[in-house]
Design a protein around this motif. Sequence first.
Motif, PDB file in Angstrom:
ATOM      1  N   THR A 156       0.837  -1.201   0.000  1.00  0.00           N
ATOM      2  CA  THR A 156       0.000   0.000   0.000  1.00  0.00           C
ATOM      3  C   THR A 156       0.873   1.253   0.000  1.00  0.00           C
ATOM      4  OG1 THR A 156      -1.781  -1.168   1.140  1.00  0.00           O
ATOM      5  CG2 THR A 156      -1.825   1.238   1.252  1.00  0.00           C
TER       6      THR A 156
ATOM      7  N   GLN B 269       1.123   4.248  -2.899  1.00  0.00           N
ATOM      8  CA  GLN B 269       1.014   5.680  -2.610  1.00  0.00           C
ATOM      9  C   GLN B 269       2.223   6.438  -3.159  1.00  0.00           C
ATOM     10  OE1 GLN B 269       0.554   5.538   1.637  1.00  0.00           O
ATOM     11  NE2 GLN B 269      -1.675   5.353   1.537  1.00  0.00           N
TER      12      GLN B 269
ATOM     13  N   ARG C 156       1.937   6.745  -6.900  1.00  0.00           N
ATOM     14  CA  ARG C 156       0.993   7.797  -7.291  1.00  0.00           C
ATOM     15  C   ARG C 156       1.635   9.177  -7.154  1.00  0.00           C
ATOM     16  NH1 ARG C 156      -2.804   4.247  -5.054  1.00  0.00           N
ATOM     17  NH2 ARG C 156      -2.764   5.223  -3.001  1.00  0.00           N
TER      18      ARG C 156
END
Length: 163
Positions: free
Chosen positions: A55, A59, A62
């Motif tokens: 995760t 992030q 992105r």
Amino acid sequence: MTTAATTEQLAELLRQKRQVLTQLHQIGVRQGELVGGGDATLLLKLLGAKQTLLTALQQTERALAPFREQDPDARPWPTAEHRAAAAADAAECARLLDAVVQMERTHEQAIAAQRDQVARQLRTAHSAHQAAGAYGRQARRGAAPVPLDQGPPAESIDLSTGS
């Protein structure tokens, strides 16, 4: 946002990505040990930690997306050392990602082999259970079970016909 801040942000994101990938690599090594050792409880805990790192990696990816649209050669760096450090982080990220992906493939193959082995063992156990059940039913009816490695009892063979 200034160019220097943007460049500093890029460098920090690359450091973060490298750190997450390093941790994923370490977890991958430990995962391989647990897959080989068969400790499902620890493996599940490790996979939970791995999910948290995945995760974090998503992030970071992105956050890095806008930098992919920029021309790396046009990006000004405070010093050549800063640029070299960011380039080294990017190269190490690529190497670590390749290593993590390869480990995942290896672990997947090992888990599939274990799954197939357990399936074979279950089929064997099921067959043995069915055979034991058949012997049990035969014994309850009063018939003596015939061992699998022997033919019918000698008194049931008709010797007069030669068979």
